[in-house]
Design a protein around this motif. Structure first.
Motif, PDB file in Angstrom:
ATOM      1  N   LEU A   1       0.818  -1.208   0.000  1.00  0.00           N
ATOM      2  CA  LEU A   1       0.000   0.000   0.000  1.00  0.00           C
ATOM      3  C   LEU A   1       0.852   1.259   0.000  1.00  0.00           C
ATOM      4  O   LEU A   1       0.515   2.260  -0.651  1.00  0.00           O
ATOM      5  CB  LEU A   1      -0.951  -0.028   1.202  1.00  0.00           C
ATOM      6  CG  LEU A   1      -2.075  -1.069   1.091  1.00  0.00           C
ATOM      7  CD1 LEU A   1      -2.743  -1.295   2.432  1.00  0.00           C
ATOM      8  CD2 LEU A   1      -3.096  -0.657   0.038  1.00  0.00           C
ATOM      9  N   GLU A   2       1.970   1.231   0.709  1.00  0.00           N
ATOM     10  CA  GLU A   2       2.885   2.375   0.685  1.00  0.00           C
ATOM     11  C   GLU A   2       3.472   2.562  -0.711  1.00  0.00           C
ATOM     12  O   GLU A   2       3.540   3.682  -1.236  1.00  0.00           O
ATOM     13  CB  GLU A   2       3.996   2.168   1.715  1.00  0.00           C
ATOM     14  CG  GLU A   2       4.984   3.317   1.772  1.00  0.00           C
ATOM     15  CD  GLU A   2       6.055   3.117   2.833  1.00  0.00           C
ATOM     16  OE1 GLU A   2       6.972   3.963   2.902  1.00  0.00           O
ATOM     17  OE2 GLU A   2       5.975   2.124   3.586  1.00  0.00           O
ATOM     18  N   TRP A   3       3.893   1.457  -1.328  1.00  0.00           N
ATOM     19  CA  TRP A   3       4.453   1.512  -2.689  1.00  0.00           C
ATOM     20  C   TRP A   3       3.396   1.949  -3.695  1.00  0.00           C
ATOM     21  O   TRP A   3       3.673   2.756  -4.600  1.00  0.00           O
ATOM     22  CB  TRP A   3       4.995   0.129  -3.051  1.00  0.00           C
ATOM     23  CG  TRP A   3       5.528   0.009  -4.440  1.00  0.00           C
ATOM     24  CD1 TRP A   3       6.689   0.535  -4.936  1.00  0.00           C
ATOM     25  CD2 TRP A   3       4.930  -0.733  -5.517  1.00  0.00           C
ATOM     26  NE1 TRP A   3       6.847   0.173  -6.246  1.00  0.00           N
ATOM     27  CE2 TRP A   3       5.790  -0.603  -6.625  1.00  0.00           C
ATOM     28  CE3 TRP A   3       3.773  -1.486  -5.630  1.00  0.00           C
ATOM     29  CZ2 TRP A   3       5.502  -1.212  -7.862  1.00  0.00           C
ATOM     30  CZ3 TRP A   3       3.495  -2.089  -6.851  1.00  0.00           C
ATOM     31  CH2 TRP A   3       4.345  -1.944  -7.945  1.00  0.00           C
ATOM     32  N   ALA A   4       2.175   1.442  -3.528  1.00  0.00           N
ATOM     33  CA  ALA A   4       1.100   1.812  -4.452  1.00  0.00           C
ATOM     34  C   ALA A   4       0.825   3.306  -4.387  1.00  0.00           C
ATOM     35  O   ALA A   4       0.611   3.957  -5.422  1.00  0.00           O
ATOM     36  CB  ALA A   4      -0.166   1.025  -4.115  1.00  0.00           C
ATOM     37  N   GLU A   5       0.820   3.863  -3.175  1.00  0.00           N
ATOM     38  CA  GLU A   5       0.557   5.290  -3.034  1.00  0.00           C
ATOM     39  C   GLU A   5       1.610   6.125  -3.751  1.00  0.00           C
ATOM     40  O   GLU A   5       1.281   7.094  -4.459  1.00  0.00           O
ATOM     41  CB  GLU A   5       0.519   5.663  -1.549  1.00  0.00           C
ATOM     42  CG  GLU A   5       0.286   7.135  -1.292  1.00  0.00           C
ATOM     43  CD  GLU A   5       0.279   7.478   0.189  1.00  0.00           C
ATOM     44  OE1 GLU A   5      -0.065   8.631   0.512  1.00  0.00           O
ATOM     45  OE2 GLU A   5       0.623   6.603   1.015  1.00  0.00           O
ATOM     46  N   LYS A   6       2.879   5.733  -3.617  1.00  0.00           N
ATOM     47  CA  LYS A   6       3.970   6.551  -4.140  1.00  0.00           C
ATOM     48  C   LYS A   6       4.272   6.285  -5.611  1.00  0.00           C
ATOM     49  O   LYS A   6       4.644   7.219  -6.353  1.00  0.00           O
ATOM     50  CB  LYS A   6       5.232   6.297  -3.315  1.00  0.00           C
ATOM     51  CG  LYS A   6       5.117   6.758  -1.872  1.00  0.00           C
ATOM     52  CD  LYS A   6       6.370   6.416  -1.089  1.00  0.00           C
ATOM     53  CE  LYS A   6       6.267   6.889   0.356  1.00  0.00           C
ATOM     54  NZ  LYS A   6       7.478   6.520   1.145  1.00  0.00           N
ATOM     55  N   GLU A   7       4.108   5.024  -6.055  1.00  0.00           N
ATOM     56  CA  GLU A   7       4.575   4.677  -7.393  1.00  0.00           C
ATOM     57  C   GLU A   7       3.501   4.078  -8.295  1.00  0.00           C
ATOM     58  O   GLU A   7       3.342   4.500  -9.442  1.00  0.00           O
ATOM     59  CB  GLU A   7       5.753   3.700  -7.284  1.00  0.00           C
ATOM     60  CG  GLU A   7       6.946   4.257  -6.527  1.00  0.00           C
ATOM     61  CD  GLU A   7       8.155   3.328  -6.581  1.00  0.00           C
ATOM     62  OE1 GLU A   7       8.451   2.794  -7.666  1.00  0.00           O
ATOM     63  OE2 GLU A   7       8.780   3.108  -5.516  1.00  0.00           O
ATOM     64  N   LEU A   8       2.756   3.093  -7.794  1.00  0.00           N
ATOM     65  CA  LEU A   8       1.856   2.351  -8.681  1.00  0.00           C
ATOM     66  C   LEU A   8       0.635   3.160  -9.095  1.00  0.00           C
ATOM     67  O   LEU A   8       0.313   3.244 -10.292  1.00  0.00           O
ATOM     68  CB  LEU A   8       1.435   1.035  -8.025  1.00  0.00           C
ATOM     69  CG  LEU A   8       0.486   0.163  -8.853  1.00  0.00           C
ATOM     70  CD1 LEU A   8       1.125  -0.214 -10.194  1.00  0.00           C
ATOM     71  CD2 LEU A   8       0.099  -1.087  -8.085  1.00  0.00           C
ATOM     72  N   LEU A   9      -0.075   3.738  -8.151  1.00  0.00           N
ATOM     73  CA  LEU A   9      -1.290   4.466  -8.490  1.00  0.00           C
ATOM     74  C   LEU A   9      -1.028   5.642  -9.430  1.00  0.00           C
ATOM     75  O   LEU A   9      -1.782   5.843 -10.400  1.00  0.00           O
ATOM     76  CB  LEU A   9      -2.021   4.920  -7.233  1.00  0.00           C
ATOM     77  CG  LEU A   9      -2.745   3.811  -6.460  1.00  0.00           C
ATOM     78  CD1 LEU A   9      -3.334   4.350  -5.165  1.00  0.00           C
ATOM     79  CD2 LEU A   9      -3.848   3.160  -7.300  1.00  0.00           C
ATOM     80  N   PRO A  10       0.018   6.441  -9.207  1.00  0.00           N
ATOM     81  CA  PRO A  10       0.303   7.502 -10.189  1.00  0.00           C
ATOM     82  C   PRO A  10       0.561   6.949 -11.591  1.00  0.00           C
ATOM     83  O   PRO A  10       0.114   7.545 -12.582  1.00  0.00           O
ATOM     84  CB  PRO A  10       1.555   8.176  -9.619  1.00  0.00           C
ATOM     85  CG  PRO A  10       1.466   7.937  -8.143  1.00  0.00           C
ATOM     86  CD  PRO A  10       0.882   6.555  -8.014  1.00  0.00           C
ATOM     87  N   ALA A  11       1.248   5.811 -11.682  1.00  0.00           N
ATOM     88  CA  ALA A  11       1.519   5.232 -13.003  1.00  0.00           C
ATOM     89  C   ALA A  11       0.242   4.719 -13.651  1.00  0.00           C
ATOM     90  O   ALA A  11       0.039   4.878 -14.863  1.00  0.00           O
ATOM     91  CB  ALA A  11       2.544   4.100 -12.868  1.00  0.00           C
ATOM     92  N   LEU A  12      -0.626   4.102 -12.872  1.00  0.00           N
ATOM     93  CA  LEU A  12      -1.885   3.610 -13.423  1.00  0.00           C
ATOM     94  C   LEU A  12      -2.769   4.758 -13.878  1.00  0.00           C
ATOM     95  O   LEU A  12      -3.422   4.689 -14.939  1.00  0.00           O
ATOM     96  CB  LEU A  12      -2.616   2.758 -12.386  1.00  0.00           C
ATOM     97  CG  LEU A  12      -1.962   1.418 -12.027  1.00  0.00           C
ATOM     98  CD1 LEU A  12      -2.733   0.730 -10.897  1.00  0.00           C
ATOM     99  CD2 LEU A  12      -1.905   0.505 -13.248  1.00  0.00           C
ATOM    100  N   ARG A  13      -2.812   5.821 -13.107  1.00  0.00           N
ATOM    101  CA  ARG A  13      -3.674   6.953 -13.477  1.00  0.00           C
ATOM    102  C   ARG A  13      -3.129   7.684 -14.706  1.00  0.00           C
ATOM    103  O   ARG A  13      -3.879   8.342 -15.411  1.00  0.00           O
ATOM    104  CB  ARG A  13      -3.845   7.886 -12.283  1.00  0.00           C
ATOM    105  CG  ARG A  13      -4.671   7.192 -11.190  1.00  0.00           C
ATOM    106  CD  ARG A  13      -5.067   8.106 -10.061  1.00  0.00           C
ATOM    107  NE  ARG A  13      -5.988   7.380  -9.182  1.00  0.00           N
ATOM    108  CZ  ARG A  13      -5.786   7.147  -7.905  1.00  0.00           C
ATOM    109  NH1 ARG A  13      -4.658   7.553  -7.325  1.00  0.00           N
ATOM    110  NH2 ARG A  13      -6.668   6.476  -7.201  1.00  0.00           N
ATOM    111  N   ALA A  14      -1.838   7.545 -14.947  1.00  0.00           N
ATOM    112  CA  ALA A  14      -1.261   8.153 -16.142  1.00  0.00           C
ATOM    113  C   ALA A  14      -1.726   7.461 -17.418  1.00  0.00           C
ATOM    114  O   ALA A  14      -1.629   8.028 -18.507  1.00  0.00           O
ATOM    115  CB  ALA A  14       0.267   8.116 -16.057  1.00  0.00           C
TER     116      ALA A  14
END
Length: 321
Positions: A307-320
């Motif tokens: 969840l920490e990694w998703a907040e910082k890296e994964l979710l921004p990449a998916l939303r892009a």
């Protein structure tokens, strides 16, 4: 815009931890959460399976904005549909209108415990059809009587009725379940990025309705550790719905996946911490037309790092995307 969700996976963590994971998922910026409704885990290595409706009540109180959904509840064997309607209405009230009721025709893994046998798929879908009609009738208010082929309801009424009632989603895997979903559901749920399922849903009345996909992932800074964990806990995933729905318990899933290799799992589930690999796994769902995609992070102890990694890296990449 596509929404990205988090799966509260009851088969791999204690109820106390599941609530903490949901709270952190909300803080991390996930758009919604779904929760599995099982009596058994698929494999002994997963190690858990608490009562999801108690977990959902706790999560509803511990979070403030995160939409919730069962993914999915079988309202035809362990639970009578009139009782499912009561559960769903209660969680909708506790969550302040953030709940959606995801339904499906069930798995032998969980439903065999009541000793009613496990009928073929066409009968299970008939039961689901009748169950959804009962639930919808109860959501409308007033007393409900029903004399059906599979269920009897005697002067039932929901005394605590939310306004609006929870939207109903139906999980699909083929033409007949898509027809049922298109006719009776407010949204459709699938675990494979098959555009033909969504096309069938649309043909039967689903056009314009939300479509929720779900896929497993396994984050770990050590990719080899992620692959091992995915193999230990999720190698059953590749069996497909027609097989998985029939197996009666964790030992059967272990036997059915005895010869599945780690490399087989790594080819179908993104493992490690390469954001691009995870984005590539999500992309087929976007291309198929899913409007919401829920991720399943494999491994109970790995949830907070994920969840920490998703907040910082994964979710921004998916939303892009």
């Amino acid at each position: 815009m596509t929404q990205f969700g988090y799966t509260v996976m009851t088969e791999q963590a204690s109820p106390v931890d599941l609530v903490a994971h949901a709270v952190r998922a909300e803080e991390s910026g996930f758009d919604f959460a779904v929760a599995s409704d099982h009596y058994f885990p698929w494999l002994d290595t997963q190690g858990h399976s608490p009562y999801v409706w108690a977990v959902l009540g706790a999560v509803a109180q511990a979070t403030s904005r995160l939409p919730l959904m069962t993914c999915v509840t079988c309202p035809t064997f362990r639970y009578h549909p009139a009782v499912v309607a009561q559960k769903a209405a209660t969680v909708q009230l506790l969550s302040g209108g953030r709940f959606r009721l995801g339904l499906g025709s069930g798995e032998n893994l969980n439903e065999h415990i009541v000793g009613g046998g496990w009928p073929p798929a066409d009968v299970r879908l008939d039961r689901l059809d009748e169950a959804v009609q009962i639930i919808r009738a109860l959501f409308q208010g007033g007393h409900v009587n029903h004399r059906g082929e599979h269920f009897q309801v005697e002067s039932a009424k929901l005394w605590d009725l939310p306004d609006p009632p929870p939207p109903i989603g139906i999980a699909v895997s083929g033409e007949r379940s898509c027809a049922l979903a298109g006719r009776l559901a407010d949204l459709v749920i699938a675990v494979e990025p098959q555009a033909e399922l969504l096309h069938a849903f649309d043909r039967h009345g689903g056009t314009g309705k939300p479509r929720v996909g779900q896929l497993p992932v396994c984050y770990d800074r050590d990719r080899e550790a992620a692959v091992r964990r995915a193999h230990e806990q999720f190698r059953w995933f590749g069996g497909g719905w027609k097989v998985n729905a029939e197996l009666p318990g964790p030992s059967a899933f272990a036997a059915a996946t005895e010869y599945v290799r780690e490399q087989d799992v790594a080819e179908s589930i993104p493992c490690g911490d390469d954001v691009g690999r995870f984005v590539d796994a999500v992309r087929p769902y976007l291309e198929a037309g899913f409007t919401e995609i829920a991720l399943v992070q494999i491994g109970g102890a790995s949830q907070l790092p994920f969840l920490e990694w998703a907040e910082k890296e994964l979710l921004p990449a998916l939303r892009a995307l």
